[in-house]
Design an enzyme around this catalytic site. Structure first.
Site, short mmCIF file in Angstrom:
data_model
loop_
_atom_site.label_atom_id
_atom_site.label_comp_id
_atom_site.label_asym_id
_atom_site.label_seq_id
_atom_site.Cartn_x
_atom_site.Cartn_y
_atom_site.Cartn_z
NE ARG A 118 -2.29 -1.28 3.56
CZ ARG A 118 -1.76 -0.46 4.45
NH1 ARG A 118 -1.89 0.84 4.30
NH2 ARG A 118 -1.15 -0.92 5.50
CG ASP B 182 -7.55 -7.26 6.54
OD1 ASP B 182 -6.62 -7.07 7.34
OD2 ASP B 182 -7.74 -6.54 5.54
NE ARG C 258 -0.09 -8.61 2.35
CZ ARG C 258 -0.67 -8.26 3.50
NH1 ARG C 258 -1.77 -8.83 3.89
NH2 ARG C 258 -0.12 -7.31 4.24
P1 GTP Z 1 -2.59 -7.72 7.30
O1 GTP Z 1 -3.07 -8.75 6.35
O2 GTP Z 1 -1.45 -6.90 6.74
O3 GTP Z 1 -3.66 -6.85 7.85
O4 GTP Z 1 -1.84 -8.49 8.50
P2 GTP Z 1 -2.31 -9.40 9.72
O5 GTP Z 1 -2.60 -8.56 10.91
O6 GTP Z 1 -3.36 -10.37 9.31
O7 GTP Z 1 -0.94 -10.18 10.07
P3 GTP Z 1 -0.56 -11.72 9.94
O8 GTP Z 1 -1.39 -12.61 10.82
O9 GTP Z 1 -0.49 -12.07 8.50
O10 GTP Z 1 0.91 -11.73 10.56
C1 GTP Z 1 1.94 -10.92 10.06
C2 GTP Z 1 3.29 -11.49 10.45
O11 GTP Z 1 3.38 -11.60 11.88
C3 GTP Z 1 3.52 -12.88 9.90
O12 GTP Z 1 4.85 -12.96 9.45
C4 GTP Z 1 3.29 -13.78 11.08
O13 GTP Z 1 4.03 -14.98 10.99
C5 GTP Z 1 3.72 -12.91 12.26
N1 GTP Z 1 2.96 -13.26 13.51
C6 GTP Z 1 1.63 -13.44 13.62
N2 GTP Z 1 1.28 -13.80 14.88
C7 GTP Z 1 2.42 -13.82 15.58
C8 GTP Z 1 2.72 -14.13 16.95
O14 GTP Z 1 1.85 -14.44 17.77
N3 GTP Z 1 4.05 -14.03 17.33
C9 GTP Z 1 5.03 -13.70 16.44
N4 GTP Z 1 6.27 -13.64 16.87
N5 GTP Z 1 4.78 -13.41 15.14
C10 GTP Z 1 3.50 -13.48 14.72
C1 SPV Z 2 -3.07 -4.55 5.08
O1 SPV Z 2 -2.11 -3.90 4.60
O2 SPV Z 2 -3.57 -4.28 6.19
C2 SPV Z 2 -3.62 -5.72 4.35
C3 SPV Z 2 -3.17 -5.97 2.99
O3 SPV Z 2 -4.49 -6.40 4.87
S1 SPV Z 2 -3.88 -4.86 1.84
O4 SPV Z 2 -5.06 -5.49 1.28
O5 SPV Z 2 -2.88 -4.64 0.85
O6 SPV Z 2 -4.28 -3.66 2.51
MN MN Z 3 -5.14 -5.59 6.81
#
Ligand code: GTP
Ligand code: SPV
Ligand code: MN
Length: 610
Positions: free
Chosen positions: A82, A297, A389
């Site tokens: 983004r 999300d 992604r």
């Molecule tokens: P968006 O899709 O960008 O909104 O992100 P999200 O909030 O869904 O994050 P996501 O669950 O994809 O995690 C992002 C990163 O953080 C990944 O690389 C995960 O492996 C890491 N992660 C998630 N949960 C944990 C946790 O409990 N501990 C640690 N150390 N890392 C984590």
């Molecule tokens: C974020 O950036 O919080 C996402 C991925 O979930 S995007 O759809 O690119 O915003």
């Molecule tokens: Mn998001």
């Protein structure tokens, strides 16, 4: 010399919706595509588009025996995330966008972008994608129509939204819709060959909250181009929600069942790449507890007739961070992806036609990296982009909750706020009440991640994890949250309880103090026990944290010292946050609800300041 009426596809629209037809014609005349295609969302359409994208080299088909009906794609290296600097809220009054958004007057933005759009689809196909955010069976389905010149966007929108003929039929001739215009901004001259990932150095992600329109130009990356997602379901929807008395939030939704069979619904807001997908799909490590997924999300939350706050996930797919996802951390995501029907962007490709990314165990001896270059374990660059992604249907998630398709949503018992902080913030804190919870949300601090272009690892305030997604004045947004605290018909007792979590606290040696992922179920258990009034807590200046004996750490390999450190409230660290919070609040001027200043004053008093 334009002859718009001869554009193939323009006069054979499968709808008689007057406003839609007029808008499609107007855009076609401006952008001059080769042809117009109305997307029906069918399987043959998916076959055709992905086939064309494979022929063009934009997609590479993965090995069908490993990842059926799935594809690998690489973006232009400049178009990976983004672009918050290029994201605008174009309200008529600048005060309705400030102080956290970029603003431009709608007329000026439209003048500028109209010139960019003029002829921008030359040599390309213009796709019209009718879609619906949330179930089509909703009382008031939330429609959108995206016009785009990117087949990658069409394929991704089919995964991420309920789209095509079903949405168009439901719209009839007079349904309202959010008009979403997207172009990669890369017209093709006659005979000019296309690049793998067309985009433009000039980018605009513009929102017109008053007229409920989105104009996006120059980027093909998900958050900038799949306009049903952040642009509609958060920025435009948050403005609608303010007007109508509900909430559009950057939150996961999960269903948690205790060994006794008690069901609780939890929503959680963490900034981008801070753990929503992982928590939403968590496999509990504590016996007898189960988690089911509702969303990873976005949550739309409205009061039900019983006065409780009900959440719906408006999306249809998962657009998740790939790195860090593996069988140990997020087995349910791995199972979802194994079912195929997915598009992977900017991950690495294995020699046998599968995907690989950092965090997925030992790398193979050879990969094709996200730049398309040979990669071996001795390479000094990551094989996948940190914001690479997967885009996959949520229906394939093996733990999807039955309630997912219920347009009424699920009644939320607890809201978790969280962020990524190495220091200061304990593993879990319970707010004293709603207003204190809003204070915690309003002051979320988190290290920036690769989900947005710019520096990574810089601590910034990110109110309710919505800093880049609030479609109006952030001070008004915080006031809206305070107002919601009165509850439906003035019954605040039925509101969710608010907590603040941090999975990312580190020791002096730099390692994570808390194992995270499935072990976060221990925190969820404490949350439920707090709701039930059965878990002990220590009252600290910043809220209630678990008494060391009340957090279930049985069977967990965690030293007493690390447990104490991850739960610690260090008054000195907290005192050093105060100037930053004060500065943050001052940004809002008169718009900041006075009760949030009172919360800050009360916190200062509890910390022994003044
Ligand atoms: P968006 O899709 O960008 O909104 O992100 P999200 O909030 O869904 O994050 P996501 O669950 O994809 O995690 C992002 C990163 O953080 C990944 O690389 C995960 O492996 C890491 N992660 C998630 N949960 C944990 C946790 O409990 N501990 C640690 N150390 N890392 C984590
Ligand atoms: C974020 O950036 O919080 C996402 C991925 O979930 S995007 O759809 O690119 O915003
Ligand atoms: Mn998001």
């Amino acid at each position: 010399m334009s002859a718009p009426t001869v554009t193939p596809g323009l006069d054979t629209a499968p709808t008689s919706h007057p406003r839609l037809l007029a808008w499609v014609r107007e855009v076609a005349e401006l952008t001059t595509p080769e042809r117009v295609v109305w997307c029906d969302g069918s399987a043959p359409e998916w076959e055709r588009l992905t086939g064309e994208l494979v022929d063009a080299g934009t997609l590479v088909r993965l090995n069908p025996s490993l990842k059926p009906n799935s594809f690998w794609s690489r973006t232009d290296p400049s178009d990976v995330a983004r672009v918050e600097e290029r994201t605008f809220i174009c309200s008529v009054d600048e005060a309705d966008a400030g102080p956290t958004n970029n603003w431009m007057a709608p007329a000026e933005m439209k003048r500028t972008m109209t010139e960019l759009y003029r002829g921008c689809m030359t040599g390309r196909t213009m796709y019209v994608i009718p879609f619906c955010m949330g179930p089509l069976t909703a009382e008031n389905p939330m429609f959108g129509v995206e016009i785009t010149d990117s087949a990658y966007v069409v394929a991704s929108m089919r995964v991420m939204t309920r789209m095509g003929q079903q949405a168009l039929d439901k719209m009839g001739d007079d349904a309202d819709f959010v008009a979403c215009l997207h172009s990669v901004g890369a017209p093709l001259a006659p005979g000019e060959s296309d690049v793998l990932w067309p985009c433009n150095d000039t980018k605009y992600i513009s929102h017109f909250p008053e007229t409920r329109e989105i104009w996006s130009y120059g980027s093909g990356y998900g958050g900038n181009s799949l306009l049903g997602k952040k642009c509609y379901s958060l920025r435009i929807a948050s403005a609608i929600a303010r007007d109508e008395g509900w909430l559009a939030e950057h939150m996961l939704i999960l269903k948690l069942t205790s060994p006794e069979g008690d069901v609780r619904y939890i929503a959680a807001a963490f900034p981008s790449a801070c753990g929503k997908t992982n928590l939403a799909m968590l496999e509990p490590t504590i016996p007898g507890w189960t988690v089911e997924t509702l969303g990873d999300d976005i949550a739309w939350m409205r009061f039900g007739s019983d006065g409780r706050l009900y959440a719906v996930n408006p999306e249809y797919g998962l657009f998740g961070v790939a790195p860090g996802t593996d069988w140990k951390t997020n087995p349910n995501a791995m199972r979802t992806l194994a079912r195929g029907n997915s598009i992977f962007t900017n991950v690495a490709l294995t020699d046998d036609g599968d995907v690989w990314w950092e965090g997925m165990g030992e790398p193979p001896a050879h990969l094709t990296d996200w730049h398309g270059n040979d990669w071996t374990p001795t390479s000094d660059r990551p094989a996948s982009h940190p914001n690479s992604r997967f885009c996959t249907p949520i229906s394939q998630c093996p733990i999807l909750a039955n309630e997912y398709e219920d347009p009424k949503g699920v009644p939320i018992d607890a809201i978790l706020f969280g962020g990524r902080r190495k220091t200061t913030i304990p593993l879990v804190t319970q707010a004293r009440d709603w207003t204190h919870g809003v204070y915690l949300g309003a002051t979320i601090s988190s290290e920036t991640t690769a989900a947005a272009a710019g520096k990574v690892g810089v601590v910034r305030r990110d109110p309710m994890a919505m800093l880049p997604f609030i479609g109006y004045n952030a001070g008004d947004y915080l006031r809206h949250w305070i107002e919601m605290g009165k509850g439906a018909e003035g019954d605040p007792d039925k509101l969710p309880k608010i907590f603040y979590v941090n999975w990312f606290r580190r020791g002096d040696d730099g390692r994570f103090l808390w194992p995270g992922f499935g072990e976060n179920s221990r925190v969820l258990k404490w949350v439920v026990e707090r709701l039930n009034g059965t878990a002990d807590a220590v009252e600290t200046p910043v809220g209630f944290v678990p008494a060391s004996s009340s957090l279930d750490v049985s069977g967990l390999d965690l030293s007493e010292a690390d447990l104490a450190a991850v739960l610690a409230v260090d008054a000195e660290e907290w005192r050093s946050e105060i100037p930053q919070v004060t500065e943050w609040f001052e940004k809002f001027g008169d718009k900041l609800p006075g009760v949030l200043w009172s919360e800050l004053d009360a916190l200062k008093a509890r910390l022994g300041i003044e």
